[in-house]
Design an enzyme around this catalytic site. Sequence first.
Site, short mmCIF file in Angstrom:
data_model
loop_
_atom_site.label_atom_id
_atom_site.label_comp_id
_atom_site.label_asym_id
_atom_site.label_seq_id
_atom_site.Cartn_x
_atom_site.Cartn_y
_atom_site.Cartn_z
CB SER A 41 -9.02 11.84 -0.33
OG SER A 41 -8.58 10.63 0.21
CG ASP A 192 -9.08 11.86 3.54
OD1 ASP A 192 -9.77 12.76 3.03
OD2 ASP A 192 -9.00 10.71 3.06
#
Length: 288
Positions: A41, A192
């Site tokens: 991320s 993510d």
Amino acid sequence: MNQIGLVFEGGGGKGAYQIGVWKYLREKGLDRYVGGVSGTSVGALNAVLFAAGDYSTAERIWKNISRDQILSSKAFTDTLAGAGSQAALANIWRTVSRSAIERTVNQAMGQALFTRDGLLRIMHRYVDMRKVQRAGIPCFATCLEISGVLPAVKRFELRCYAKNNIETILLASSAIPIVFDPILFDGKLYCDGGVELLGGDNTPIRPLYDRGIRFFIVVHLSRDSKVDCIKFPGACILEITPQIDLGNLFTGTLDFSSESAMRRIEQGYKDTKRVFEEYFGAKKASRI
């Protein structure tokens, strides 16, 4: 000194903290011993900046960042600064379950709250992906593939991809479910990589460990994070953990403000200095 594996945890706006860690490593000349960098991320974004080797650009990005840049409005005109949108998103996350997230990321393409336009503009303006492709160290980004029956962790060695593909992978690695749409790459959907509820890996040591690195500096973005060292036999893992709370979903992960970023950079520097002085001893650390 043996090669260092530098690992950046995911955590949205809290990622500015990792720039403070880099600042300390750079001042002490330890950054030149890094033999690989890995992130999930926002940690993947910071890993790219590290691999590109331009600290001043990384610091400039974070110190000039704004909520509107990252949280580009899509579904409505308010941003998370508005109490109404905060309450709506909070209600979603209070009742969220694994099955709910899976339905969202697989079926709700085009229904997320925000676009990625702002992040793309930042990458186009500041990040020279050619430097990443030519980097002398491997740089990994972790994503979650959500096209199959079950989500699966996927790790991408970014030097192996074209510029546009690197950007796409970074968007995928940071595509927080509900907040951002999942990303289509090479015929598969990704979100993510740090969504632990779906089996994600928010502290991606594995790709560097599998490359033979055995000394790691792991930069957490939560005081509750801790590495399960049993999974990495023979490794020495130095963990940098925030000594203050960097915030929750709203006051941390989705807090992209320059004021907060500067505080987090300072905290990252301070915490790294403390850890190294405790680990090596104050006098020896000062001579590193």
